[in-house]
Design a protein around this motif. Structure first.
Motif, PDB file in Angstrom:
ATOM      1  N   PRO A  23       0.832  -1.215   0.000  1.00  0.00           N
ATOM      2  CA  PRO A  23       0.000   0.000   0.000  1.00  0.00           C
ATOM      3  C   PRO A  23       0.865   1.263   0.000  1.00  0.00           C
ATOM      4  CG  PRO A  23      -0.646  -1.509   1.769  1.00  0.00           C
ATOM      5  CD  PRO A  23       0.601  -2.057   1.163  1.00  0.00           C
ATOM      6  N   LEU A  24       0.256   2.379  -0.357  1.00  0.00           N
ATOM      7  CA  LEU A  24       0.986   3.649  -0.469  1.00  0.00           C
ATOM      8  C   LEU A  24       1.718   4.005   0.827  1.00  0.00           C
ATOM      9  CD1 LEU A  24       1.726   6.199  -2.025  1.00  0.00           C
ATOM     10  CD2 LEU A  24      -0.416   7.204  -1.206  1.00  0.00           C
ATOM     11  N   LEU A  25       1.071   3.844   1.958  1.00  0.00           N
ATOM     12  CA  LEU A  25       1.696   4.172   3.240  1.00  0.00           C
ATOM     13  C   LEU A  25       2.951   3.315   3.466  1.00  0.00           C
ATOM     14  CD1 LEU A  25       1.165   6.068   5.637  1.00  0.00           C
ATOM     15  CD2 LEU A  25      -0.012   4.171   6.756  1.00  0.00           C
ATOM     16  N   GLY A  26       2.896   2.060   3.077  1.00  0.00           N
ATOM     17  CA  GLY A  26       4.060   1.185   3.198  1.00  0.00           C
ATOM     18  C   GLY A  26       5.188   1.587   2.259  1.00  0.00           C
ATOM     19  N   ARG A  27       4.831   2.006   1.050  1.00  0.00           N
ATOM     20  CA  ARG A  27       5.861   2.460   0.098  1.00  0.00           C
ATOM     21  C   ARG A  27       6.538   3.731   0.592  1.00  0.00           C
ATOM     22  NH1 ARG A  27       1.861   1.061  -4.089  1.00  0.00           N
ATOM     23  NH2 ARG A  27       1.447   3.278  -4.263  1.00  0.00           N
ATOM     24  N   VAL A  28       5.762   4.625   1.187  1.00  0.00           N
ATOM     25  CA  VAL A  28       6.346   5.842   1.758  1.00  0.00           C
ATOM     26  C   VAL A  28       7.281   5.468   2.915  1.00  0.00           C
ATOM     27  CG1 VAL A  28       5.823   7.980   3.011  1.00  0.00           C
ATOM     28  CG2 VAL A  28       4.456   7.338   1.024  1.00  0.00           C
ATOM     29  N   GLY A  29       6.878   4.496   3.727  1.00  0.00           N
ATOM     30  CA  GLY A  29       7.721   4.041   4.826  1.00  0.00           C
ATOM     31  C   GLY A  29       9.030   3.452   4.351  1.00  0.00           C
ATOM     32  N   VAL A  30       8.961   2.591   3.355  1.00  0.00           N
ATOM     33  CA  VAL A  30      10.185   1.993   2.807  1.00  0.00           C
ATOM     34  C   VAL A  30      11.067   3.073   2.179  1.00  0.00           C
ATOM     35  CG1 VAL A  30      11.090   0.430   1.043  1.00  0.00           C
ATOM     36  CG2 VAL A  30       9.199  -0.303   2.468  1.00  0.00           C
ATOM     37  N   ALA A  31      10.437   4.041   1.510  1.00  0.00           N
ATOM     38  CA  ALA A  31      11.211   5.143   0.918  1.00  0.00           C
ATOM     39  C   ALA A  31      11.920   5.949   1.998  1.00  0.00           C
ATOM     40  CB  ALA A  31      10.296   6.042   0.091  1.00  0.00           C
ATOM     41  N   GLY A  32      11.263   6.170   3.131  1.00  0.00           N
ATOM     42  CA  GLY A  32      11.892   6.890   4.227  1.00  0.00           C
ATOM     43  C   GLY A  32      13.076   6.134   4.799  1.00  0.00           C
ATOM     44  N   VAL A  33      12.889   4.833   5.025  1.00  0.00           N
ATOM     45  CA  VAL A  33      13.988   4.012   5.543  1.00  0.00           C
ATOM     46  C   VAL A  33      15.142   3.995   4.550  1.00  0.00           C
ATOM     47  CG1 VAL A  33      14.664   1.659   6.179  1.00  0.00           C
ATOM     48  CG2 VAL A  33      12.518   2.591   7.019  1.00  0.00           C
ATOM     49  N   LEU A  34      14.836   3.790   3.283  1.00  0.00           N
ATOM     50  CA  LEU A  34      15.876   3.730   2.261  1.00  0.00           C
ATOM     51  C   LEU A  34      16.568   5.085   2.096  1.00  0.00           C
ATOM     52  CD1 LEU A  34      17.288   1.977   0.202  1.00  0.00           C
ATOM     53  CD2 LEU A  34      15.500   2.554  -1.437  1.00  0.00           C
ATOM     54  N   GLY A  35      15.809   6.163   2.089  1.00  0.00           N
ATOM     55  CA  GLY A  35      16.411   7.491   1.964  1.00  0.00           C
ATOM     56  C   GLY A  35      17.324   7.814   3.139  1.00  0.00           C
ATOM     57  N   GLY A  36      16.893   7.496   4.339  1.00  0.00           N
ATOM     58  CA  GLY A  36      17.728   7.723   5.512  1.00  0.00           C
ATOM     59  C   GLY A  36      18.977   6.862   5.506  1.00  0.00           C
ATOM     60  N   ALA A  37      18.813   5.606   5.104  1.00  0.00           N
ATOM     61  CA  ALA A  37      19.970   4.699   5.052  1.00  0.00           C
ATOM     62  C   ALA A  37      20.981   5.175   4.007  1.00  0.00           C
ATOM     63  CB  ALA A  37      19.510   3.283   4.740  1.00  0.00           C
ATOM     64  N   LEU A  38      20.499   5.580   2.836  1.00  0.00           N
ATOM     65  CA  LEU A  38      21.411   6.082   1.806  1.00  0.00           C
ATOM     66  C   LEU A  38      22.108   7.367   2.260  1.00  0.00           C
ATOM     67  CD1 LEU A  38      19.366   5.465  -1.462  1.00  0.00           C
ATOM     68  CD2 LEU A  38      21.562   4.443  -0.838  1.00  0.00           C
ATOM     69  N   SER A  39      21.375   8.229   2.930  1.00  0.00           N
ATOM     70  CA  SER A  39      21.969   9.464   3.423  1.00  0.00           C
ATOM     71  C   SER A  39      23.068   9.182   4.446  1.00  0.00           C
ATOM     72  CB  SER A  39      20.882  10.341   4.048  1.00  0.00           C
ATOM     73  OG  SER A  39      21.447  11.517   4.565  1.00  0.00           O
ATOM     74  N   ASN A  40      22.800   8.275   5.370  1.00  0.00           N
ATOM     75  CA  ASN A  40      23.831   7.907   6.349  1.00  0.00           C
ATOM     76  C   ASN A  40      25.022   7.237   5.673  1.00  0.00           C
ATOM     77  OD1 ASN A  40      22.829   8.928   8.753  1.00  0.00           O
ATOM     78  ND2 ASN A  40      21.720   7.064   9.273  1.00  0.00           N
ATOM     79  N   LEU A  41      24.763   6.424   4.655  1.00  0.00           N
ATOM     80  CA  LEU A  41      25.849   5.761   3.928  1.00  0.00           C
ATOM     81  C   LEU A  41      26.731   6.788   3.209  1.00  0.00           C
ATOM     82  CD1 LEU A  41      27.032   2.993   3.141  1.00  0.00           C
ATOM     83  CD2 LEU A  41      25.541   3.043   1.141  1.00  0.00           C
ATOM     84  N   ILE A  42      26.115   7.765   2.569  1.00  0.00           N
ATOM     85  CA  ILE A  42      26.879   8.812   1.889  1.00  0.00           C
ATOM     86  C   ILE A  42      27.674   9.634   2.901  1.00  0.00           C
ATOM     87  CG2 ILE A  42      26.658  10.969   0.582  1.00  0.00           C
ATOM     88  CD1 ILE A  42      24.229   9.595  -0.836  1.00  0.00           C
ATOM     89  N   ASP A  43      27.032   9.986   4.013  1.00  0.00           N
ATOM     90  CA  ASP A  43      27.712  10.766   5.048  1.00  0.00           C
ATOM     91  C   ASP A  43      28.909   9.996   5.611  1.00  0.00           C
ATOM     92  OD1 ASP A  43      28.209  12.847   6.817  1.00  0.00           O
ATOM     93  OD2 ASP A  43      26.663  12.234   8.245  1.00  0.00           O
TER      94      ASP A  43
END
Length: 97
Positions: A23-43
């Motif tokens: 569902p859309l709410l789940g996709r937004v959740g996964v996007a948040g986790v993935l975006g945060g993880a990628l940001s921490n990885l880049i940092d």
């Protein structure tokens, strides 16, 4: 850093695989986790550490990526809690008795 990259790649693969049925709410959740993880990885790749810059004084220090990860995880929990369990048919009930 290799473990963080592996976990991030696993989350990305899960997001890609599950997106059509989530569902859309789940996709937004996964996007948040993935975006945060990628940001921490880049940092972490820039200077070897993740920089925490939000200091409240009454809560542990964190950064925006941590907020995305936690917010995304909360959305994933809410999504999974909202999904109903499979309905039990009358035939299944009769088979158990």
């Amino acid at each position: 850093m290799a473990l963080t990259g592996l976990i991030t790649a696993t989350v990305a693969a899960y997001a890609w695989y599950s997106a059509p049925t989530t569902p859309l709410l789940g996709r937004v959740g996964v996007a948040g986790v993935l975006g945060g993880a990628l940001s921490n990885l880049i940092d972490r790749s820039l200077d070897g550490v993740v920089t925490d810059y939000l200091h409240t004084g009454w809560w542990p220090t964190f950064n925006l990526a941590d907020t995305l990860i936690i917010g995304g995880a909360v959305l994933l929990v809410l999504t999974s809690a909202r999904q109903s369990s499979p309905a039990v048919s009358d035939n299944d009930r009769d088979a158990r008795t």
